[in-house]
Design an enzyme around this catalytic site. Structure first.
Site, PDB file in Angstrom:
ATOM      1  CG  HIS A 202      -2.159  -0.913   1.110  1.00  0.00           C
ATOM      2  ND1 HIS A 202      -2.793  -1.463   2.013  1.00  0.00           N
ATOM      3  CD2 HIS A 202      -2.739  -1.135  -0.161  1.00  0.00           C
ATOM      4  CE1 HIS A 202      -3.613  -2.156   1.628  1.00  0.00           C
ATOM      5  NE2 HIS A 202      -3.778  -2.083   0.128  1.00  0.00           N
ATOM      6  CD  GLU A 445      -8.426 -13.291 -28.411  1.00  0.00           C
ATOM      7  OE1 GLU A 445      -7.179 -12.920 -28.058  1.00  0.00           O
ATOM      8  OE2 GLU A 445      -9.200 -13.543 -27.567  1.00  0.00           O
ATOM      9  CG  ASP A 469      -4.198 -14.744 -28.056  1.00  0.00           C
ATOM     10  OD1 ASP A 469      -3.193 -15.550 -27.815  1.00  0.00           O
ATOM     11  OD2 ASP A 469      -5.052 -14.508 -27.126  1.00  0.00           O
ATOM     12  CB  CYS A 516      -7.128  -4.383 -27.812  1.00  0.00           C
ATOM     13  SG  CYS A 516      -7.752  -5.721 -27.927  1.00  0.00           S
TER      14      CYS A 516
HETATM   15  C1  PEP Z   1      -4.753 -10.136 -27.854  1.00  0.00           C
HETATM   16  O1  PEP Z   1      -4.485 -11.480 -27.700  1.00  0.00           O
HETATM   17  O2  PEP Z   1      -4.021  -9.483 -28.788  1.00  0.00           O
HETATM   18  C2  PEP Z   1      -5.205  -9.695 -26.292  1.00  0.00           C
HETATM   19  C3  PEP Z   1      -5.107  -8.292 -26.457  1.00  0.00           C
HETATM   20  O3  PEP Z   1      -5.303 -10.295 -25.702  1.00  0.00           O
HETATM   21  P1  PEP Z   1      -4.331 -10.981 -24.518  1.00  0.00           P
HETATM   22  O4  PEP Z   1      -2.864 -10.241 -24.935  1.00  0.00           O
HETATM   23  O5  PEP Z   1      -4.604 -10.788 -23.134  1.00  0.00           O
HETATM   24  O6  PEP Z   1      -4.340 -12.445 -24.926  1.00  0.00           O
HETATM   25 MG    MG Z   2      -5.663 -12.898 -26.524  1.00  0.00          MG
END
Ligand code: PEP
Ligand code: MG
Length: 599
Positions: A202, A445, A469, A516
């Site tokens: 903390h 993905e 992925d 992402c």
């Molecule tokens: C991805 O697979 O691109 C993703 C953003 O998820 P993670 O990296 O958590 O598998």
């Molecule tokens: Mg992923």
């Protein structure tokens, strides 16, 4: 055996864990350890009765004080940091702690200080023996609370009053309690160097919320350093130099100035939109794993959270599984902190490399192709329902979207939707406030999902492309395997083709689509993604400024022309080279930092 500045060849280097970034150079103030002596006094029955009242009074006052600290920290550092003191208030209100203490006072007719000290001792001993570092660190909260109550009982001031400093100092101590940390006078405390603790303590959390550079885990700094010694510390990499020479001090000053310049550039860029020269607005968002990271996300100029990896709630809370309330509280906090921007909460993506023993009965021989993400959620429906209830309830407090990971088939989306509708109906029937219109999206993905993106687009409200992925599965490269990492190529023509397919399918139905995966964090790849039609990129917050820089320097027409040319090339190497040259031509003063494309 340290050399004072000017006396020897140089300072003594120490290495700890950087827990709050920033560079501090200054004189040390070494804190004394706790030295309140607690005596046992034998009392009469009547005196013991009065002791019980005195103890209760002290606890009530401690709770009042803690509420004040909590409110101040909430104002200065943000809502979530107040939770540290919320936890301390709960400790003080713990019935067992109360009853054991008051019973001990009455039974043995002893003074409140002694009884409380004895009872707290039992608790802290249990915590000290726990294997889990985070839980062990929670033991320091109990000690902190106990010190506060003892100080109130004895009528003395607290051990350290760090709010009354008049000179700039770097605080050095064996430990620093959360209360001490919260009481730091930000004007004069320029750094912290602590023997114990770690990044999850903390104290560390509060230091970073207050923006005070801090290094923890220094083991014996408090015995090696004396008050008045010169210290230079880097709260980013955990390095500390004790009594640096003049040359070393000058070098540290230079390092600090450089960092300050970077911070300034960052701040200037933070408030500017990611708009291309020809007016295309790109939304840059943050991928985060803990609500506390929201602060960093804001600092780097994120426009909301494009991916909240909720499985970290499970990994962090082990061995217990979080229930609906834990989900609700966490997501509500997140949603409120992100306002006016939105948060995309990904439902559990456990399994695969995010192994979690409580749910998975046994290790799978090929976990990355095993029971993970949505597959696991559909198998353990209770777990999934608890999370969905938490999300729907939290959505009332902000702008929330929900995302399903590892989808490979339309059937999975339909089953998830059916469960979601059922959960909604149930909440509404019970008149629990919830948002019935939380948009539902899928992570694209798995290559199969990319190939059926047009079908998936009919089932969902938005897409988020998980390139980490997608690349792993499309190129058959284990993303965690060093020996094949050279083959992990985000700009492989196959990947660009899949992304284009997904973007087109989304555009056809007017769906929002983001990327992402880490690919979005590399400027040369980000411009290709924009050229392919992606206008939302979510990434680790620290990468946002460099991506924003290149987006502001280019035009959509540039990016489209680049993609057209890239799609005619045969390999990731050629495409990477093309993109690198393009980015360099748009950003002539920023060569190498922006061009490397690896995950
Ligand atoms: C991805 O697979 O691109 C993703 C953003 O998820 P993670 O990296 O958590 O598998
Ligand atoms: Mg992923």
């Amino acid at each position: 055996m340290t050399a004072r500045a000017g006396e020897g060849d140089g300072g003594t280097a120490m290495r700890g864990v950087g827990v709050s970034p920033g560079i501090a150079i200054g004189r040390a103030l070494v804190l004394e350890g706790p030295n309140v002596a607690i005596f046992r006094l034998d009392l009469t029955a009547e005196e013991a009765r009065r002791e019980v009242l005195r103890f209760r009074r002290a606890v009530r006052r401690a709770v009042r004080q803690l509420r004040q600290v909590r409110d101040r920290i909430r104002r200065e550092a943000g809502e979530s940091y107040g939770r540290v003191f919320e936890a301390q208030i709960l400790i003080l209100k713990d019935r067992a702690l109360h009853q054991e203490t008051t019973r001990l006072i009455a039974r043995e007719r002893v003074n409140a200080e002694w009884a409380f000290h004895t009872v707290v001792g039992r608790y802290t001993q249990v915590f000290a023996q726990l294997g889990d570092q985070e839980l062990r660190e929670r033991g320091t909260d109990i000690e902190d609370v106990a010190a506060r109550v003892q100080a109130l009982l004895s009528g003395s001031k607290r051990r350290h009053d760090l709010s009354e400093l008049t000179d700039d100092v770097i605080i050095v101590g064996a430990t620093l309690s959360p209360s001490d940390a919260a009481g730091l006078n930000r004007e004069h405390v320029i750094g912290l160097a602590i023997d114990g603790g770690g990044p999850t303590s903390h104290t560390a959390i509060i230091a970073s919320a207050l923006g005070i550079p801090a290094v923890a885990g220094l083991r014996d700094a408090s015995t090696r350093v004396r008050s008045g010694d010169l210290l230079a510390l880097d709260g980013g990499d955990g390095s500390v130099l004790h009594n640096p020479s003049e040359d070393e001090t000058a070098a540290w000053h230079e390092r600090r100035a450089l960092q300050a310049r970077r911070e300034l550039e960052l701040a200037i860029l933070r408030d500017r939109p990611a708009t291309t020269r020809d007016g295309l607005r790109v939304r840059l968002m943050a991928n985060i794993e803990l609500p506390e990271e929201m602060l960093a996300a804001r600092r780097f100029g994120a426009e909301g959270v494009g991916l909240y990896r909720s499985e970290f709630l499970y990994l962090r809370e082990a061995p217990g599984l979080p229930g609906e309330e834990e989900h609700y509280r966490t997501y509500r906090e997140l949603a409120e902190m992100a306002l006016p921007d939105e948060v995309v909460i990904r439902t559990l993506d456990l399994g695969g490399e995010k192994y979690f023993s409580t749910i998975l009965e046994r290790r799978e021989s090929n976990p990355v192709l095993g029971l993970r993400g949505i597959r696991l959620c559909l198998k353990h429906e209770d777990l999934f329902r608890a999370q969905l209830r938490g999300v729907l309830r939290a959505a009332v407090h902000g702008k929330v979207r929900m995302l399903l990971p590892m989808v490979s088939d339309v059937g999975e989306v339909r089953r998830a939707r059916a469960i979601l509708s059922d959960v909604q109906r149930d909440l509404q029937a019970r008149r629990v406030p919830c948002d019935p219109d939380v948009p539902l999206g899928v992570m694209v993905e798995v290559p199969a999902a990319a190939l059926i993106a047009d079908r998936l687009a009919r089932e969902v409200d938005f897409f988020a492309i998980g390139t980490n992925d997608l690349i792993q599965y499309a190129l058959a490269i284990d993303r965690g395997n060093e020996s094949v990492s050279y083959l992990y190529q985000p700009l492989h023509p196959a990947i660009l083709d899949l992304v284009r397919r997904i973007a087109d399918a989304a555009a056809h139905r007017g769906l929002r689509v983001s990327v992402c995966g880490e690919m979005a964090a590399h400027p040369a790849a980000a411009v290709i993604l924009v050229g392919l039609g992606i206008t939302e990129l979510s990434m680790n917050p620290a990468a946002i400024p460099s991506v924003k820089q290149v987006i502001r320097a280019m035009s959509l027409a540039d990016a489209r022309a680049l993609v057209e040319e890239a799609l005619r090339l045969d390999s990731a190497g050629e495409i990477g080279e093309l993109a690198r040259r393009a980015v360099e031509s748009w950003l002539p003063m920023e060569p190498s930092s922006v061009v490397e494309v690896r995950s």
